[in-house]
Design a protein around this motif. Structure first.
Motif, PDB file in Angstrom:
ATOM      1  N   ARG A  51      31.545  85.283  89.750  1.00 24.83           N
ATOM      2  CA  ARG A  51      30.445  84.844  90.617  1.00 24.83           C
ATOM      3  C   ARG A  51      30.803  85.057  92.092  1.00 24.83           C
ATOM      4  O   ARG A  51      29.979  85.512  92.885  1.00 24.83           O
ATOM      5  N   ALA A  52      32.054  84.735  92.445  1.00 30.63           N
ATOM      6  CA  ALA A  52      32.484  84.872  93.842  1.00 30.63           C
ATOM      7  C   ALA A  52      32.355  86.320  94.316  1.00 30.63           C
ATOM      8  O   ALA A  52      32.067  86.582  95.480  1.00 30.63           O
ATOM      9  N   LEU A  53      32.537  87.265  93.395  1.00 24.14           N
ATOM     10  CA  LEU A  53      32.472  88.683  93.783  1.00 24.14           C
ATOM     11  C   LEU A  53      31.043  89.208  93.883  1.00 24.14           C
ATOM     12  O   LEU A  53      30.833  90.352  94.273  1.00 24.14           O
ATOM     13  N   SER A  54      30.061  88.337  93.536  1.00 21.34           N
ATOM     14  CA  SER A  54      28.685  88.839  93.577  1.00 21.34           C
ATOM     15  C   SER A  54      28.258  89.136  95.014  1.00 21.34           C
ATOM     16  O   SER A  54      27.399  89.980  95.245  1.00 21.34           O
ATOM     17  N   ASP A  55      28.868  88.463  96.000  1.00 20.34           N
ATOM     18  CA  ASP A  55      28.519  88.810  97.388  1.00 20.34           C
ATOM     19  C   ASP A  55      29.717  89.376  98.148  1.00 20.34           C
ATOM     20  O   ASP A  55      29.695  89.471  99.362  1.00 20.34           O
ATOM     21  N   ARG A  56      30.802  89.719  97.445  1.00 20.09           N
ATOM     22  CA  ARG A  56      31.998  90.218  98.126  1.00 20.09           C
ATOM     23  C   ARG A  56      32.414  91.587  97.611  1.00 20.09           C
ATOM     24  O   ARG A  56      32.174  91.934  96.450  1.00 20.09           O
ATOM     25  N   LEU A  70      43.217  83.899  97.537  1.00 19.13           N
ATOM     26  CA  LEU A  70      41.851  83.784  97.035  1.00 19.13           C
ATOM     27  C   LEU A  70      40.953  83.144  98.092  1.00 19.13           C
ATOM     28  O   LEU A  70      39.832  83.622  98.352  1.00 19.13           O
ATOM     29  N   TRP A  74      38.693  79.376  90.730  1.00 18.80           N
ATOM     30  CA  TRP A  74      37.604  80.219  91.209  1.00 18.80           C
ATOM     31  C   TRP A  74      36.918  80.961  90.073  1.00 18.80           C
ATOM     32  O   TRP A  74      37.589  81.580  89.240  1.00 18.80           O
ATOM     33  N   ASN A  75      35.593  80.884  90.075  1.00 14.46           N
ATOM     34  CA  ASN A  75      34.823  81.759  89.206  1.00 14.46           C
ATOM     35  C   ASN A  75      34.723  83.107  89.926  1.00 14.46           C
ATOM     36  O   ASN A  75      33.841  83.330  90.745  1.00 14.46           O
ATOM     37  N   VAL A  76      35.690  83.961  89.623  1.00 13.73           N
ATOM     38  CA  VAL A  76      35.842  85.206  90.371  1.00 13.73           C
ATOM     39  C   VAL A  76      34.616  86.096  90.206  1.00 13.73           C
ATOM     40  O   VAL A  76      34.146  86.731  91.151  1.00 13.73           O
ATOM     41  N   PHE A 117      37.644  84.772  99.795  1.00 12.21           N
ATOM     42  CA  PHE A 117      36.321  84.244  99.420  1.00 12.21           C
ATOM     43  C   PHE A 117      35.740  83.248 100.430  1.00 12.21           C
ATOM     44  O   PHE A 117      34.603  82.807 100.278  1.00 12.21           O
TER      45      PHE A 117
END
Ligand SMILES: [Zn+2]
Length: 282
Positions: free
Chosen positions: A96-101, A277, A92-94, A281
């Motif tokens: 990037r994944a956190l950009s909407d989380r 994860l 996971w690209n964390v 996500f």
């Protein structure tokens, strides 16, 4: 960098200290008190990310299950380190994944109970008033009370007493108030043990929940399960599903007898990291 979160007894002082230590190491992490337990201990939350979609991962509803605080905090630490280093975690690209989380961790829902358990009560799961927090949520509570009474559980007890009325306990109220204030798209409750994933409660269970549970099972080897008997009502995930009609899960971490031994912790974490994860996500 040296890991902060290591296998150790997760009493209140330790967990509070670790929340502070994580917050000082990772300045983008927010540490916010959510409320207090019966005996006045603070129930802490740690929040990572600033996206629109909120996810909750909460642990240690049951006193003897303090290993779940370790898993919760270790996941938080690993995510923070991946963000800081702009590094992949599993695949996971964390960043990037956190950009909407926005992921909120609540490592110790029942801090008083853990103190009792660690001071030697080998079967203690409840809070300081002998109420089982995961029997105290307002989802099928009266049905659960009948089941408890049939088993002879009619008052304060080490485990499985749902309390005098639904949401009677401050720890329960902290969690319901949080969920009414923050719109979580999904909520994950960590328990132990059994290596199982529970995803269902009544007619409001969302249609995607089973698929999500299967995805979580496929990367962990855990089993997709349905509750029976005294675990059928009154739990946090039951209430979350019934109240909001959004996906709620109970994950039973590890295998063996609670409290699980410290020597199992690293292996338990290794086996569930990718599943957690995915749970955050998805
Ligand atoms: Zn439990």
């Amino acid at each position: 960098m040296q890991k902060l979160i290591r296998p150790q007894p997760m009493d209140y002082g330790t967990v509070s200290g670790l929340c502070t230590a994580l917050r000082s190491r990772y300045r983008f992490l927010q540490a916010v008190p959510l409320g207090q337990s019966v005996q006045g201990r603070t129930i802490w939350s740690l929040t990572l990310g600033d996206g629109e979609e909120n996810v909750l991962i909460a642990a240690t509803f049951h006193a003897q299950e303090w290993m779940t605080a370790f898993v919760c905090l270790r996941l938080c630490e690993r995510l923070c380190e991946a963000v800081k280093q702009h590094r992949l975690l599993v695949d996971w690209n964390v960043y990037r994944a956190l950009s909407d989380r926005r992921i909120m961790f609540v490592p110790l829902v029942n801090p008083d109970g853990v103190e009792i358990a660690l001071q030697g009560d080998k079967v203690w799961q409840a809070n300081a008033r002998g109420v089982d927090i995961n029997h105290n949520f307002n989802a099928g509570w009266y049905k659960l009370q009948q089941l408890e009474q049939k088993k002879g559980i009619c008052g304060p007890s080490a485990r499985q007493w749902g309390g005098p009325f639904p949401e009677s306990e401050p720890e329960t109220a902290v969690m319901t108030a949080l969920c009414r204030r923050v719109r979580f798209r999904q909520a994950i409750a960590l328990h132990s043990q059994g290596e199982e994933i529970y995803w269902q409660y009544g007619e409001k269970t969302p249609s995607e929940s089973l698929l999500m549970a299967r995805a979580m099972a496929s990367v962990s080897g855990y089993t997709v399960a349905s509750p029976t008997g005294l675990a059928s009502h009154g739990g946090f995930k039951d209430w979350f599903i019934e109240e909001f009609g959004r996906p709620g899960f109970t994950i039973e971490l590890g295998r063996g007898e609670n409290p699980l031994p410290l020597s199992d912790f690293e292996e338990i974490y290794r086996k569930v990291e990718e599943m957690l994860l995915i749970s955050a996500f998805m």
